[in-house]
Design a protein around this motif. Structure first.
Motif, PDB file in Angstrom:
ATOM      1  N   ARG A  30      36.957  73.826  33.381  1.00 25.65           N
ATOM      2  CA  ARG A  30      35.555  73.619  33.639  1.00 25.65           C
ATOM      3  C   ARG A  30      35.302  73.569  35.112  1.00 25.65           C
ATOM      4  NH1 ARG A  30      34.907  69.702  28.553  1.00 25.65           N
ATOM      5  NH2 ARG A  30      37.283  69.460  29.017  1.00 25.65           N
ATOM      6  N   GLN A  31      36.249  73.095  35.855  1.00 28.09           N
ATOM      7  CA  GLN A  31      36.138  72.867  37.376  1.00 28.09           C
ATOM      8  C   GLN A  31      36.993  73.897  37.900  1.00 28.09           C
ATOM      9  OE1 GLN A  31      33.957  71.638  39.110  1.00 28.09           O
ATOM     10  NE2 GLN A  31      34.765  71.019  41.119  1.00 28.09           N
ATOM     11  N   HIS A 119      32.249  65.071  35.888  1.00 32.03           N
ATOM     12  CA  HIS A 119      32.334  65.583  37.073  1.00 32.03           C
ATOM     13  C   HIS A 119      31.555  64.771  37.884  1.00 32.03           C
ATOM     14  CE1 HIS A 119      32.900  69.926  35.204  1.00 32.03           C
ATOM     15  NE2 HIS A 119      34.252  69.075  35.413  1.00 32.03           N
ATOM     16  N   HIS A 174      28.889  70.330  27.302  1.00 31.27           N
ATOM     17  CA  HIS A 174      29.934  70.536  28.521  1.00 31.27           C
ATOM     18  C   HIS A 174      30.928  69.808  28.374  1.00 31.27           C
ATOM     19  CE1 HIS A 174      30.478  71.447  32.734  1.00 31.27           C
ATOM     20  NE2 HIS A 174      29.948  70.343  33.183  1.00 31.27           N
ATOM     21  N   TYR A 212      29.542  75.727  29.146  1.00 32.19           N
ATOM     22  CA  TYR A 212      30.984  75.161  28.967  1.00 32.19           C
ATOM     23  C   TYR A 212      31.328  74.855  30.504  1.00 32.19           C
ATOM     24  CZ  TYR A 212      35.578  73.817  28.004  1.00 32.19           C
ATOM     25  OH  TYR A 212      37.068  73.149  27.926  1.00 32.19           O
ATOM     26  N   SER A 213      31.472  75.849  31.344  1.00 30.98           N
ATOM     27  CA  SER A 213      32.060  75.689  32.619  1.00 30.98           C
ATOM     28  C   SER A 213      30.699  76.574  33.698  1.00 30.98           C
ATOM     29  CB  SER A 213      33.260  76.543  32.909  1.00 30.98           C
ATOM     30  OG  SER A 213      33.254  76.307  34.369  1.00 30.98           O
TER      31      SER A 213
END
Length: 274
Positions: A30-31, A119, A174, A212-213
């Motif tokens: 996701r990052q 995040h 997310h 999701y990302s």
């Protein structure tokens, strides 16, 4: 011993003698880890550099946005909500200095901090200690906390009333524990929803999206978006603020519902023929 901060996501780790090898937040789909490699800083280094400053701007009666200039890490916006005898910091930014603390104290300080998802955990413990505040994170995201603190309260279930007019809702998507904040008295009593980027306002401000990302463009399944829309259908809100200072000014609840339908139709091949 230092609390090192990842320069890509801006999230602070627990104390260590040396820089951590990896960032838990960035090292998953996701990052992302910076193409230049993993890098770290500290809050002390950021303050001493005198490069950054925080801007606090009123959005509407009882709501202020907080952002750092120039952008650091993800570059999100946090919000100070002045509820009924209760001030909430919604999401967090990494940079905090004495000037910022003084300005927020003039606005009544912070009673609690609530996070949409990992995040934006940023330097949440620094903020909580500066204002003697509690931190609210859904228990489903407990594994992503990189700097533990006794100030963190892991809440459970689908909603949590923080104050008379402020309610947290677990929306998921997310992240499993992803949350949104409902401010019932915002927008002249018509209701405001603060979503981080659990739901993002797109370029056309009459529409929103779900992912999701975001950096890696991984969509959510249609079934998850339908569930999220169903949950939000039960909340009355006129205005919506996302994590990047994009706003649906009017009739935001309807915008979420039609956007969810468009998203699902697109995934199911029913929106267009190309």
């Amino acid at each position: 011993m230092e609390n090192f901060i990842c320069t890509t996501c801006g999230v602070q780790a627990e104390k260590s003698v040396a820089e951590p090898d990896t960032c838990t937040i960035c090292n998953e789909e996701r990052q992302y880890v910076s193409p230049n490699g993993q890098a770290w800083t500290t809050l002390e280094e950021m303050i001493q550099a005198e490069t950054y400053k925080n801007e606090i701007v009123q959005e509407e009666a009882g709501l202020y946005n907080l952002s750092t200039s120039p952008n650091f890490a993800i570059g999100q916006t946090a919000y100070l909500v002045q509820g009924r005898n209760f001030n909430l910091l919604w999401d967090c930014i990494t940079y905090i200095d004495p000037k910022t603390i003084g300005e927020i104290k003039k606005l009544g300080g912070i009673d609690a901090i609530a996070l949409s998802h990992p995040h934006y955990y940023s330097t949440q413990v620094e903020w909580a200690e500066a204002f003697d505040a509690s931190i609210y994170i859904h228990e489903d995201d407990k594994e992503w906390v990189t700097r533990p603190s006794d100030r963190i309260i892991f809440w459970s279930g689908e909603s949590l009333e923080l104050a008379e007019d402020i309610v947290l809702h677990r929306v998921g998507g997310h992240f499993k524990g992803a949350a949104a904040a409902e401010w019932k008295t915002g927008s002249d009593g018509k209701g405001v929803l603060l979503t981080g980027d659990i739901i993002r306002v797109v370029a056309d401000r009459q529409w929103v999206t779900f992912m999701y990302s975001y950096p890696n463009f991984i969509p959510l399944p249609a079934s998850i978006v339908e569930r999220m829309a169903g949950q939000l259908a039960g909340i009355s809100f006129n205005r919506m603020y996302d994590a990047f200072h994009r706003i649906v000014q009017e009739d935001a609840g309807a915008a979420v519902q039609r956007s969810a339908k468009r998203y699902v139709d697109a995934l199911n091949g029913e929106l267009f023929d190309t």
